[in-house]
Design an enzyme around this catalytic site. Structure first.
Site, PDB file in Angstrom:
ATOM      1  N   GLU A  30      -0.962  -9.088  -0.505  1.00 28.38           N
ATOM      2  CA  GLU A  30      -2.381  -9.236  -0.196  1.00 28.38           C
ATOM      3  C   GLU A  30      -3.312  -8.938  -1.232  1.00 28.38           C
ATOM      4  O   GLU A  30      -3.998 -10.462  -1.639  1.00 28.38           O
ATOM      5  CB  GLU A  30      -2.760  -8.337   0.942  1.00 28.38           C
ATOM      6  N   GLY A  45       0.361  -5.153   1.459  1.00 27.10           N
ATOM      7  CA  GLY A  45      -0.836  -4.525  -0.277  1.00 27.10           C
ATOM      8  C   GLY A  45      -0.573  -5.263  -1.149  1.00 27.10           C
ATOM      9  O   GLY A  45      -1.313  -6.093  -1.339  1.00 27.10           O
ATOM     10  N   GLU A  86       4.227  -5.087   7.625  1.00 27.37           N
ATOM     11  CA  GLU A  86       3.835  -4.281   7.635  1.00 27.37           C
ATOM     12  C   GLU A  86       3.708  -3.495   9.374  1.00 27.37           C
ATOM     13  O   GLU A  86       3.926  -3.043  10.155  1.00 27.37           O
ATOM     14  CB  GLU A  86       1.786  -4.128   8.176  1.00 27.37           C
ATOM     15  N   ALA A  92       0.880  -1.445  -0.202  1.00 26.36           N
ATOM     16  CA  ALA A  92       0.048   0.370  -0.083  1.00 26.36           C
ATOM     17  C   ALA A  92       0.938   1.328   0.156  1.00 26.36           C
ATOM     18  O   ALA A  92       2.032   0.940   0.293  1.00 26.36           O
ATOM     19  CB  ALA A  92      -0.899  -0.184   1.145  1.00 26.36           C
TER      20      ALA A  92
END
Ligand code: COA
Length: 257
Positions: A115, A112, A135, A66
């Site tokens: 993911e 992300g 993270e 992300a």
């Protein structure tokens, strides 16, 4: 349909969607998530698209996570919204798409990015790929389904280890762990994904959609997967593709779906 952060290319029945922010290692900002949502919805609607291959631009990264720069100043409410909106718009959308999505992981798949790859129906990695959910090194946890999907794919112990060490594993470990289905040289990545896509394209799209719903039901605590399988199995008998598939078998020809 044109996008700022994506490239879209059709070959036969396969749509290749490339996340195209190579100078930011294809990090998922809000705009890219929104565009992916629209591109995937369009692919699902398009009868000429039977499989989607999702990859990243350049040779270095699939998606490096992300966009940290975008969320660095968020508060608790914004953080919660970021995860909820992202899961709904993109990660849950992919997992439940009736059109199969193959992740072609061409480099870093972090946070992300991993993911995103884990939301896809299966994954093929290039030999230079590196994967992790780092993270906790940023003071946050995976918020796009990573704590759930990683444990489902590789088991709780390995998922815990990868998440709490914020480690990164090379493609060969990802292959050994079952996180990716295949590992190939980078130059062969898209052709390998296209080979599996072509195999999928020979089969009934309606049955494939049913199979995806049935498999996913097993991971939904509110649904009995076996009951869902019976329901989807039964529904197949009412489709023209079932008639074509079984008739073709008896006529000793290939089914035309
Ligand atoms: N969000 C925002 N920008 C990112 C990013 C991310 N997740 N990952 C990489 N970038 C940007 C970098 O800031 C840099 O941009 P800049 O040139 O404008 O400064 C550019 O992409 C290139 O990255 P850089 O760090 O210089 O490349 P590198 O080869 O030295 O390192 C990584 C590669 C993947 C190890 C490193 O970029 C990294 O750790 N990224 C973050 C991974 C992460 O924690 N992801 C989880 C996010 S929740």
């Amino acid at each position: 349909m044109s996008f700022q952060n994506l490239l879209v290319q059709d070959t036969d029945l396969v749509r290749l969607i490339t996340i195209n922010r190579p100078d930011q290692l294809n990090a998922l900002n809000k705009a890219t998530i929104q565009e992916l949502h629209e591109a995937l919805k369009a692919a699902e609607r398009a009868s000429e698209v039977r499989v989607v291959i999702l990859t990243g631009s350049g040779e270095k990264a699939f998606v490096a996570g992300a966009d940290i720069k975008e969320f660095a100043s968020f508060d608790i409410t914004q953080g919660k919204q970021l995860a909820a909106k992202g899961q709904e718009l993109l990660f849950d959308l992919i997992e439940n798409m009736s059109t199969p999505v193959i992740a072609a992981v061409n480099g870093f798949a972090l946070g992300g990015g991993l993911e995103l790859a884990m939301s896809c129906h299966f994954r093929i990695a290039s030999e230079n790929a590196r994967m992790g959910l780092p993270e906790v090194s940023l003071g946050v946890i995976p918020g796009y389904g990573g704590t759930q999907r990683l444990a489902r794919l590789v088991g709780k112990g390995k998922a815990m280890e990868l998440i709490i060490t914020a480690g990164m594993i090379p493609a060969e470990d990802a292959l050994r762990w079952g996180l990716v289905n295949y590992m190939v040289p980078q130059v062969d990545l898209i052709t390998t994904a296209a080979k599996y896509a072509a195999q999928i394209c020979k089969n009934s799209p309606m049955a494939i959609a049913s199979a995806i719903r049935a498999v996913n039901a097993g991971y939904d605590k509110k649904v009995d997967g076996f009951v869902k399988e019976i329901e989807e199995f039964g529904k197949c008998f009412g489709t023209p593709e079932f008639v074509e598939g079984t008739t073709a078998f008896m006529e000793k020809r290939k089914a035309a779906f």
